[in-house]
Design an enzyme around this catalytic site. Structure first.
Site, PDB file in Angstrom:
ATOM      1  N   HIS A   1      -9.719   1.971   4.427  1.00 51.49           N
ATOM      2  CA  HIS A   1      -8.685   2.026   5.165  1.00 51.49           C
ATOM      3  C   HIS A   1      -8.855   3.170   6.394  1.00 51.49           C
ATOM      4  CE1 HIS A   1      -4.504   2.998   6.426  1.00 51.49           C
ATOM      5  NE2 HIS A   1      -3.924   1.925   5.559  1.00 51.49           N
TER       6      HIS A   1
ATOM      7  N   GLU B   1      -7.130   5.423   7.360  1.00 49.50           N
ATOM      8  CA  GLU B   1      -6.724   6.842   7.178  1.00 49.50           C
ATOM      9  C   GLU B   1      -7.707   7.802   6.386  1.00 49.50           C
ATOM     10  OE1 GLU B   1      -3.105   5.748   5.116  1.00 49.50           O
ATOM     11  OE2 GLU B   1      -2.272   5.175   6.931  1.00 49.50           O
TER      12      GLU B   1
ATOM     13  N   SER C   1       2.555  -1.846  10.630  1.00 47.53           N
ATOM     14  CA  SER C   1       4.124  -2.024  10.821  1.00 47.53           C
ATOM     15  C   SER C   1       4.775  -3.538  10.445  1.00 47.53           C
ATOM     16  CB  SER C   1       4.332  -1.607  12.343  1.00 47.53           C
ATOM     17  OG  SER C   1       4.124  -0.294  12.729  1.00 47.53           O
TER      18      SER C   1
ATOM     19  N   GLY D   1       1.817   2.319  10.716  1.00 42.71           N
ATOM     20  CA  GLY D   1       3.114   3.640  10.748  1.00 42.71           C
ATOM     21  C   GLY D   1       3.638   3.903  11.713  1.00 42.71           C
TER      22      GLY D   1
ATOM     23  N   GLY E   1       2.543  -1.070   4.458  1.00 47.80           N
ATOM     24  CA  GLY E   1       2.727   0.284   3.926  1.00 47.80           C
ATOM     25  C   GLY E   1       4.219   0.882   3.655  1.00 47.80           C
TER      26      GLY E   1
ATOM     27  N   ASN F   1       0.783  -1.270   0.072  1.00 47.29           N
ATOM     28  CA  ASN F   1      -0.146  -0.003   0.097  1.00 47.29           C
ATOM     29  C   ASN F   1       0.851   1.377   0.116  1.00 47.29           C
ATOM     30  OD1 ASN F   1      -1.745   1.943   0.523  1.00 47.29           O
ATOM     31  ND2 ASN F   1      -2.189   1.534   2.500  1.00 47.29           N
ATOM     32  N   TRP F   2       1.040   1.798  -1.220  1.00 50.50           N
ATOM     33  CA  TRP F   2       2.009   3.116  -1.360  1.00 50.50           C
ATOM     34  C   TRP F   2       1.174   4.277  -0.658  1.00 50.50           C
ATOM     35  CZ3 TRP F   2       3.286   2.870  -7.140  1.00 50.50           C
ATOM     36  CH2 TRP F   2       3.917   2.003  -7.591  1.00 50.50           C
ATOM     37  N   LYS F   3       0.091   4.051  -0.474  1.00 53.65           N
ATOM     38  CA  LYS F   3      -0.723   5.327   0.193  1.00 53.65           C
ATOM     39  C   LYS F   3      -0.464   6.628  -0.902  1.00 53.65           C
ATOM     40  CE  LYS F   3      -0.052   3.346   4.829  1.00 53.65           C
ATOM     41  NZ  LYS F   3      -0.198   3.593   6.328  1.00 53.65           N
TER      42      LYS F   3
ATOM     43  N   GLU G   1      -6.333  -4.280  10.385  1.00 53.38           N
ATOM     44  CA  GLU G   1      -5.099  -3.313  10.658  1.00 53.38           C
ATOM     45  C   GLU G   1      -5.511  -2.329  11.994  1.00 53.38           C
ATOM     46  OE1 GLU G   1      -2.901  -2.199   6.862  1.00 53.38           O
ATOM     47  OE2 GLU G   1      -4.751  -0.963   7.113  1.00 53.38           O
TER      48      GLU G   1
HETATM   49  P1  PGA Z   1       2.516   0.438   7.689  1.00 46.33           P
HETATM   50  O1  PGA Z   1       0.832   0.887   6.929  1.00 46.33           O
HETATM   51  O2  PGA Z   1       2.933  -1.041   7.200  1.00 46.33           O
HETATM   52  O3  PGA Z   1       3.199   1.466   7.128  1.00 46.33           O
HETATM   53  O4  PGA Z   1       1.996   0.453   9.069  1.00 46.33           O
HETATM   54  C1  PGA Z   1       0.061  -0.266   6.664  1.00 46.33           C
HETATM   55  C2  PGA Z   1      -1.219   0.291   6.079  1.00 46.33           C
HETATM   56  O5  PGA Z   1      -1.593   1.172   6.568  1.00 46.33           O
HETATM   57  O6  PGA Z   1      -1.841  -0.354   5.136  1.00 46.33           O
END
Ligand code: PGA
Length: 250
Positions: free
Chosen positions: A94, A96, A210, A172, A231, A8-10, A166
């Site tokens: 997600h 976010e 993470s 993150g 991510g 997931n590049w976001k 998640e």
């Molecule tokens: P992260 O993000 O691996 O940077 O914790 C995962 C995600 O939000 O899909």
């Protein structure tokens, strides 16, 4: 069940960097018995596709969609458009997006249904906040999110969704959930899936938050964890290649 790892590049990588990432990742030696996908910002999908050429790996996915097929919805992209583009899957819900854009369970559900109808796999993201975990509400929250997201989704014969567990506090932060704590939540999600779809529909439940090179093997070898949503550790194509190799025993 085949395991599934999704990058997931976001909101990273415009077309130029997206193309370069795909070209670099294609040089990686990748395990055969693993599905690998990358969730790309819409504006970079064409460049990613061009760099992918005829290669089938990684599978391309989106990070968001709208639920209507077309119409006066300025700024949105429909599942039909993503399907026309040839995407295999699309993330929905997600945390976010839930936090910054106010996505509700109802919106997530509409998106999941629309994606399934259009023939793309919805990757439905769920997870509790730190406060909810502290209050002992993790299972209650996640069960409610999963149940709401799956309402109206079709079973056998339809496109198979993916659930991504998640925990919000693990995303993150460099502080992943322990594999044993994740296992408990995955088991609760599996119960809901079996009740809804029966055993015939094999819905992968993947873990995100993470995940990195040091912990991927541990997550992937835990019963009930069918893959990972990655991510930060997916932004470097070589690092993500290493992570994919570490994910399955040689
Ligand atoms: P992260 O993000 O691996 O940077 O914790 C995962 C995600 O939000 O899909």
């Amino acid at each position: 069940m085949r395991k599934f790892i999704i990058a997931n590049w976001k909101m990273h990588y415009g077309p130029i960097k997206a193309g370069a990432w795909i070209r670099a990742f294609r040089r990686e030696r990748l395990p055969k018995d693993l599905d690998i996908g990358v969730a790309v910002p819409h504006v970079s999908l064409a460049a990613a596709r061009a760099s992918l050429g005829r290669a089938g790996v990684p599978l391309l996915g989106g990070q968001n969609t709208f639920w209507m097929a077309e119409g006066a919805f300025t700024g949105e992209t429909s599942p039909a458009m993503l399907k026309e583009f040839g995407l295999d899957f699309c993330l929905v819900g997600h945390s976010e997006r839930r936090i910054h854009l106010g996505e509700t369970d109802e919106m997530v559900n509409k998106k999941a249904i629309a994606l399934q109808k259009a023939g793309m796999r919805p990757v439905i993201c769920v997870g509790e906040t730190e406060l909810q975990r502290k209050k002992g509400e993790t299972l209650k929250v996640v069960r409610a999110q999963v149940t709401a997201a799956l309402s109206g989704l079709k079973g056998d014969g339809a496109v198979v969704p993916v659930i991504a567990y998640e925990p919000v506090w693990a995303i993150g932060t460099g502080k992943p959930c322990t594999s044993q704590d994740a296992k408990v939540v995955h088991e609760a999600i599996r119960e809901i899936l079996v009740k809804k779809f029966g055993k015939a529909m094999e819905v992968p439940i993947i873990y995100g938050g993470s995940v990195d090179l040091r912990n991927i093997a541990e997550f992937m070898s835990t019963t009930g964890i069918d893959g990972a949503l990655v991510g930060g550790a997916s932004l470097d194509p070589r690092g993500f290649g290493l992570l994919c190799r570490a994910a399955v025993p040689a």
